[in-house]
Design a protein around this motif. Sequence first.
Motif, mmCIF file in Angstrom:
data_model
loop_
_atom_site.group_PDB
_atom_site.id
_atom_site.type_symbol
_atom_site.label_atom_id
_atom_site.label_comp_id
_atom_site.label_asym_id
_atom_site.label_seq_id
_atom_site.Cartn_x
_atom_site.Cartn_y
_atom_site.Cartn_z
ATOM 1 N N ASP A 243 0.837 -1.195 0.000
ATOM 2 C CA ASP A 243 0.000 0.000 0.000
ATOM 3 C C ASP A 243 0.870 1.243 0.000
ATOM 4 O O ASP A 243 1.859 1.331 0.734
ATOM 5 C CB ASP A 243 -0.889 0.020 1.252
ATOM 6 N N HIS A 244 0.483 2.212 -0.829
ATOM 7 C CA HIS A 244 1.216 3.477 -0.861
ATOM 8 C C HIS A 244 0.737 4.358 0.286
ATOM 9 O O HIS A 244 -0.457 4.583 0.457
ATOM 10 C CB HIS A 244 1.011 4.191 -2.199
ATOM 11 N N ARG A 245 1.672 4.840 1.083
ATOM 12 C CA ARG A 245 1.333 5.621 2.263
ATOM 13 C C ARG A 245 1.897 7.038 2.156
ATOM 14 O O ARG A 245 3.082 7.217 1.884
ATOM 15 C CB ARG A 245 1.926 4.984 3.523
ATOM 16 N N LYS A 246 1.057 8.031 2.387
ATOM 17 C CA LYS A 246 1.544 9.395 2.574
ATOM 18 C C LYS A 246 1.856 9.568 4.048
ATOM 19 O O LYS A 246 1.034 9.228 4.907
ATOM 20 C CB LYS A 246 0.501 10.406 2.115
ATOM 21 N N LEU A 247 3.033 10.097 4.350
ATOM 22 C CA LEU A 247 3.516 10.136 5.721
ATOM 23 C C LEU A 247 3.828 11.555 6.173
ATOM 24 O O LEU A 247 4.318 12.378 5.388
ATOM 25 C CB LEU A 247 4.795 9.298 5.852
ATOM 26 N N HIS A 248 3.548 11.813 7.445
ATOM 27 C CA HIS A 248 4.039 13.029 8.089
ATOM 28 C C HIS A 248 5.335 12.663 8.801
ATOM 29 O O HIS A 248 5.346 11.812 9.694
ATOM 30 C CB HIS A 248 3.013 13.569 9.078
ATOM 31 N N VAL A 249 6.423 13.282 8.398
ATOM 32 C CA VAL A 249 7.746 12.974 8.935
ATOM 33 C C VAL A 249 8.405 14.278 9.367
ATOM 34 O O VAL A 249 7.763 15.322 9.450
ATOM 35 C CB VAL A 249 8.596 12.232 7.879
ATOM 36 N N SER A 250 9.695 14.240 9.620
ATOM 37 C CA SER A 250 10.407 15.453 10.023
ATOM 38 C C SER A 250 11.868 15.355 9.614
ATOM 39 O O SER A 250 12.367 14.281 9.265
ATOM 40 C CB SER A 250 10.290 15.670 11.537
ATOM 41 N N HIS A 251 12.546 16.484 9.663
ATOM 42 C CA HIS A 251 13.983 16.509 9.384
ATOM 43 C C HIS A 251 14.599 17.660 10.155
ATOM 44 O O HIS A 251 13.898 18.557 10.644
ATOM 45 C CB HIS A 251 14.251 16.674 7.883
ATOM 46 N N LYS A 252 15.884 17.619 10.290
ATOM 47 C CA LYS A 252 16.609 18.731 10.890
ATOM 48 C C LYS A 252 17.092 19.657 9.791
ATOM 49 O O LYS A 252 17.316 19.236 8.650
ATOM 50 C CB LYS A 252 17.791 18.221 11.723
ATOM 51 N N ASN A 253 17.245 20.888 10.145
ATOM 52 C CA ASN A 253 17.642 21.883 9.152
ATOM 53 C C ASN A 253 19.149 21.797 8.908
ATOM 54 O O ASN A 253 19.911 22.711 9.201
ATOM 55 C CB ASN A 253 17.258 23.282 9.624
ATOM 56 N N GLU A 254 19.561 20.638 8.381
ATOM 57 C CA GLU A 254 20.980 20.419 8.111
ATOM 58 C C GLU A 254 21.122 19.378 7.011
ATOM 59 O O GLU A 254 20.248 18.544 6.797
ATOM 60 C CB GLU A 254 21.692 19.934 9.377
ATOM 61 N N LYS A 255 22.199 19.423 6.301
ATOM 62 C CA LYS A 255 22.455 18.451 5.239
ATOM 63 C C LYS A 255 23.868 17.899 5.389
ATOM 64 O O LYS A 255 24.752 18.565 5.917
ATOM 65 C CB LYS A 255 22.304 19.099 3.866
ATOM 66 N N ASN A 256 24.032 16.670 4.948
ATOM 67 C CA ASN A 256 25.378 16.130 4.850
ATOM 68 C C ASN A 256 25.651 15.812 3.388
ATOM 69 O O ASN A 256 24.859 16.138 2.509
ATOM 70 C CB ASN A 256 25.527 14.890 5.741
ATOM 71 N N ARG A 257 26.755 15.188 3.119
ATOM 72 C CA ARG A 257 27.136 14.933 1.732
ATOM 73 C C ARG A 257 26.124 14.055 0.998
ATOM 74 O O ARG A 257 25.946 14.165 -0.211
ATOM 75 C CB ARG A 257 28.523 14.279 1.683
ATOM 76 N N GLU A 258 25.491 13.163 1.755
ATOM 77 C CA GLU A 258 24.557 12.236 1.118
ATOM 78 C C GLU A 258 23.184 12.853 0.890
ATOM 79 O O GLU A 258 22.427 12.398 0.043
ATOM 80 C CB GLU A 258 24.417 10.987 1.992
ATOM 81 N N GLY A 259 22.840 13.881 1.638
ATOM 82 C CA GLY A 259 21.534 14.509 1.521
ATOM 83 C C GLY A 259 20.910 14.725 2.886
ATOM 84 O O GLY A 259 21.543 14.538 3.923
ATOM 85 N N THR A 260 19.654 15.138 2.886
ATOM 86 C CA THR A 260 18.944 15.425 4.133
ATOM 87 C C THR A 260 18.406 14.139 4.748
ATOM 88 O O THR A 260 17.807 13.312 4.048
ATOM 89 C CB THR A 260 17.773 16.391 3.873
ATOM 90 N N LYS A 261 18.605 13.982 6.042
ATOM 91 C CA LYS A 261 18.077 12.804 6.741
ATOM 92 C C LYS A 261 16.680 13.123 7.263
ATOM 93 O O LYS A 261 16.457 14.158 7.902
ATOM 94 C CB LYS A 261 19.000 12.410 7.890
ATOM 95 N N PHE A 262 15.755 12.198 6.998
ATOM 96 C CA PHE A 262 14.377 12.329 7.461
ATOM 97 C C PHE A 262 14.093 11.278 8.529
ATOM 98 O O PHE A 262 14.687 10.200 8.539
ATOM 99 C CB PHE A 262 13.400 12.178 6.294
ATOM 100 N N TYR A 263 13.140 11.614 9.414
ATOM 101 C CA TYR A 263 12.822 10.770 10.567
ATOM 102 C C TYR A 263 11.325 10.492 10.608
ATOM 103 O O TYR A 263 10.511 11.361 10.262
ATOM 104 C CB TYR A 263 13.231 11.460 11.875
#
Length: 557
Positions: A243-263
């Motif tokens: 099933d395709h799920r739309k999710l409410h998630v979060s991230h910190k206002n920071e990036k590393n070389r790989e990209g933004t990490k989401f939680y």
Amino acid sequence: MKKKRLLPAVVLSTAMLAGTFAPLPAEAVHTNVSTEAIAQKHGLDNGNKPMFVIEKQAEKQHASNAAAALDHLEKNTNKYKIKNPKASLLEKKTEKDELGMTHVRLQQSKNGIPVEGSEVIVHFNENNGVTAVNGEFNTVVDKAEMDTDPSITQSLALAAAKQAVKAPKKLEYQPTSELVVYPFEGDSYLAYKVNVNFMGEKPGNWFVYVNAQTNEVIDQYNALMHADGFLPAEGSGLGVLDDHRKLHVSHKNEKNREGTKFYLSDYSHNNLDGIHTYDLANQWGGTGEVHSKIGSAWKDDYDRPAVDAHYNSEKVYEYYLEEHDRNSIDGEGMAIVSKVHFGEDYNNAFWNGREMTYGDGDGEFFIPLSAGLDVAAHEMTHGVITHSGGLKYRNQSGALNEAFADIFGALVDEDDWEVGEDIMADPAKESGRTSLRSLSDPSKYPVGADYVPYGDGSGMYPSHMDEYYDLPLNLDNGGVHINSSIINHAAYLTGGQIGKEKLGQIYYRALTVYFTPDTNFSQARQALIQSAVDLYGESSEEALATEDGLNQVGITE
């Protein structure tokens, strides 16, 4: 995947399932046991006397508060058999509901020490008239001469409790303890009520009663009901069943070389401390970490149980908010925490008094258990029960606890009257086990062989009090899973007449307004019918349907 033998079921939820599946012929030890007789056997022999008095002519008070409630009880000591209410009852909680009624919950005490399981609720209408009084009052404790000064320290009691339940040395949560008067098997004890909570291959949410004079364990039972700096965001993912799920998630206002990490932490709801989904990485304990990854698309196989747990938690939260104006599990916006990937091949999910935990299943009986919306609703409802009626997890009150978790599971997942149909593995379905339990037809599934001698001999889940399993406490906590199916079926029969929405309103009101920790089937009948009357009126279709559902399963008194 390596082929495995189809395992007998373990206990699911505060565990959702009990017993094995193949019934064995056995001689029944009882039939046609009345609701009254069973209630008398479990609990009332300790002196806890139930009451449910409907005041046909409401006695007007000057206010609707604890003082007015106690005044009413003082004026009617003969009616309620409470000799000195103002000395023996303390205010626990006062709430006003959407009908304008006020409910004052009073805790029985002895020399200021709470009496375990004994609460009295006084109900006022919008004009400050007393409409009903219900609950339990322990007359034996009230009359007894008791020493309520402990002889041992709290630390000694904690040590005795941890030893009794074989708790690991490292605990995720600090044990809690309170001094209570505990009626048990005909005697009353001054006891430390200790709650020890731990994870591991055999997780526990133990309540241990330690004699406060001798440091001996009186009783124990497992009630396992088997971030700053984050910014809200939206993501998407795939669940266990694609099933395709739309999710409410979060991230910190920071990036590393790989990209933004989401939680998988949802901070999008006002007055809620968030919805958080943790990854236990197939460990048997520990706190785990919030499930995270680079990017906001959660489509890897490993992500899928977490996606479902996160999505389903929000759906259950929305149900309780929209249908019952309840803000989270405790009604006050507490964080909703789920943990996935618990252990290895773990065939279970549970509420441990604080959070939901989901195993991945073994692929033979279960797939990851977070895939079921009704499973999530079942677990979270155990939390709602903890923070409202507080039904004790043993005997009939425990069966009500399990039944209400099942019922609200079927209300949130409104497509059918089955529980767990989405988490069964293909081999289980091929063997005929297409769900965990059925509210419409409980007897489609067998109970475990150990339980068969205590029922009517059929070896199937009961649909009627004639089929009730009179189990000892060492089997299924006195039948909390097995006998829950009787209440489940009553709800199904009522729901078929008035629909799921009205059924939910009636059952929620009974749970949150009238239930106390020791509520039994007979008291539940009174509470459910009264709730229907409160909401829809006396002799209404809804009240008659509620009564009819209970009558059809033999709960007639």
